[in-house]
Design an enzyme around this catalytic site. Sequence first.
Site, short mmCIF file in Angstrom:
data_model
loop_
_atom_site.label_atom_id
_atom_site.label_comp_id
_atom_site.label_asym_id
_atom_site.label_seq_id
_atom_site.Cartn_x
_atom_site.Cartn_y
_atom_site.Cartn_z
N TYR A 297 43.01 61.36 16.73
CA TYR A 297 43.88 61.59 17.89
C TYR A 297 44.67 62.89 17.77
O TYR A 297 45.21 63.21 16.71
CB TYR A 297 44.90 60.45 18.03
CG TYR A 297 44.30 59.13 18.50
CD1 TYR A 297 43.64 59.05 19.73
CD2 TYR A 297 44.42 57.98 17.74
CE1 TYR A 297 43.11 57.84 20.17
CE2 TYR A 297 43.90 56.77 18.18
CZ TYR A 297 43.24 56.71 19.40
OH TYR A 297 42.72 55.52 19.83
N ARG B 265 75.25 38.51 1.73
CA ARG B 265 74.25 37.99 2.67
C ARG B 265 74.51 36.50 2.74
O ARG B 265 75.55 36.11 3.25
CB ARG B 265 72.84 38.37 2.17
CG ARG B 265 71.76 38.24 3.20
CD ARG B 265 70.40 38.77 2.73
NE ARG B 265 69.91 38.06 1.55
CZ ARG B 265 68.72 38.29 0.98
NH1 ARG B 265 67.91 39.22 1.47
NH2 ARG B 265 68.34 37.60 -0.08
N LYS C 139 57.46 33.39 -0.64
CA LYS C 139 57.86 33.69 0.74
C LYS C 139 57.00 34.82 1.30
O LYS C 139 56.32 35.52 0.54
CB LYS C 139 59.34 34.08 0.78
CG LYS C 139 59.63 35.32 -0.06
CD LYS C 139 61.12 35.63 -0.16
CE LYS C 139 61.33 36.82 -1.08
NZ LYS C 139 62.73 37.16 -1.27
N MET D 237 44.68 52.53 14.87
CA MET D 237 45.02 51.11 14.74
C MET D 237 44.03 50.37 13.83
O MET D 237 44.44 49.62 12.95
CB MET D 237 45.04 50.45 16.12
CG MET D 237 45.52 49.02 16.09
SD MET D 237 45.47 48.22 17.69
CE MET D 237 46.87 48.97 18.50
C1 PLP Z 1 62.91 37.54 -2.56
C2 PLP Z 1 63.93 36.92 -3.40
C3 PLP Z 1 63.78 36.86 -4.79
C4 PLP Z 1 62.65 37.54 -5.54
O1 PLP Z 1 62.88 38.90 -5.66
P1 PLP Z 1 61.87 39.84 -6.46
O2 PLP Z 1 62.58 41.13 -6.56
O3 PLP Z 1 60.63 39.94 -5.62
O4 PLP Z 1 61.59 39.21 -7.77
C5 PLP Z 1 64.72 36.13 -5.51
N1 PLP Z 1 65.76 35.53 -4.90
C6 PLP Z 1 65.96 35.59 -3.58
C7 PLP Z 1 67.14 34.93 -2.98
C8 PLP Z 1 65.06 36.30 -2.78
O5 PLP Z 1 65.27 36.37 -1.47
#
Ligand code: PLP
Length: 324
Positions: free
Chosen positions: A216, A97, A3, A264
Amino acid sequence: MVKADAYGHNAVLVSKYLQELDFIESFCVATPLEGKELRENGIFKNILILGGVLKEEIEILNQYNLIPVISDFNQLEIARKLKNRKIHLKFDTGMRRLGFYLENVDKIKPLLKEFEIEGVLTHLSSADTDREYTINQIKEFKEILNLLDVKPKYIHAQNSAGVVYECDFCNVIRVGLAMYGEKPFEDYPIELKQVMSVKSKIISIKDVKTGDRVSYNGSFVAKKPMKVAIVPFGYADGLPRSLSNRWFFLVNGKEAPILGKITMDMTIVDVSEIENVNIGDEVVIIGESGDKRITFGDIANIVGTISYEIMCGISKRVVRCEKC
Ligand SMILES: *Cc1c(COP(=O)(O)O)cnc(C)c1O
């Protein structure tokens, strides 16, 4: 876990590499569009969508053969529009969550007949900080699985920090941060190798005089004549601006302190004490130079955040390449 563009590493590059490894079962992304990108670039293994699905996104899932993680009754209803009805079911054992509760099991059970439950999962909220809480989460997850009475192909709970806990009924893990080579907590017992370096090249070098204000608003004033290098890497590239006057890059294996505000697109560093510095020389922002090393965690510590945020914050403008 690929992700967020594989935590800033480039999801296509990383997934293509991982796909060749037998023990990689599936790729996890947060959104359907992240999954689509992988499919359009030759990724053929399973792709799970972890972040929930809106009803207008079901078409993308069907078109690209993406598997949603279903975490509430609304999601379950939406999932009836899936052509293959293949889902993973997520339970909330302490994260608050996404995820069903243990108390929902009775109500879910009859609804599951319509689906192929390929996986059941939960997410550990505190594996990096709280042993007791984590053990309780895993215990509750086990109880849920016993009550659920399904035989999924995959049972998963552990993230990077979670792999140090026992989950003997789990058969896959969802590892992100550690795979990219960063420890999820200080005494992590697994040896890791950092996957990504972040580098730039000196674009210009100049002298500044005593009393000159650098960058700056004059937050740095030269107390003596100095030689400075201009590095074309700024906050738009993902370097936190709050590192201004508080951190350094590596040039020729030596520390080059950041002078004044990070801008930037550029950062000005002090190379007065470094010999033989030339335009075009490599500048290490994350990674190794000589016997010195900077990690994402080092930078995160300075700015008061976690390594994840610095890692996935390296922006799109920074070219990702495999060997460069
Ligand atoms: C991002 C995520 C992980 C991975 O977490 P890490 O700490 O990067 O290994 C696992 N499960 C879910 C649901 C996540 O959102």
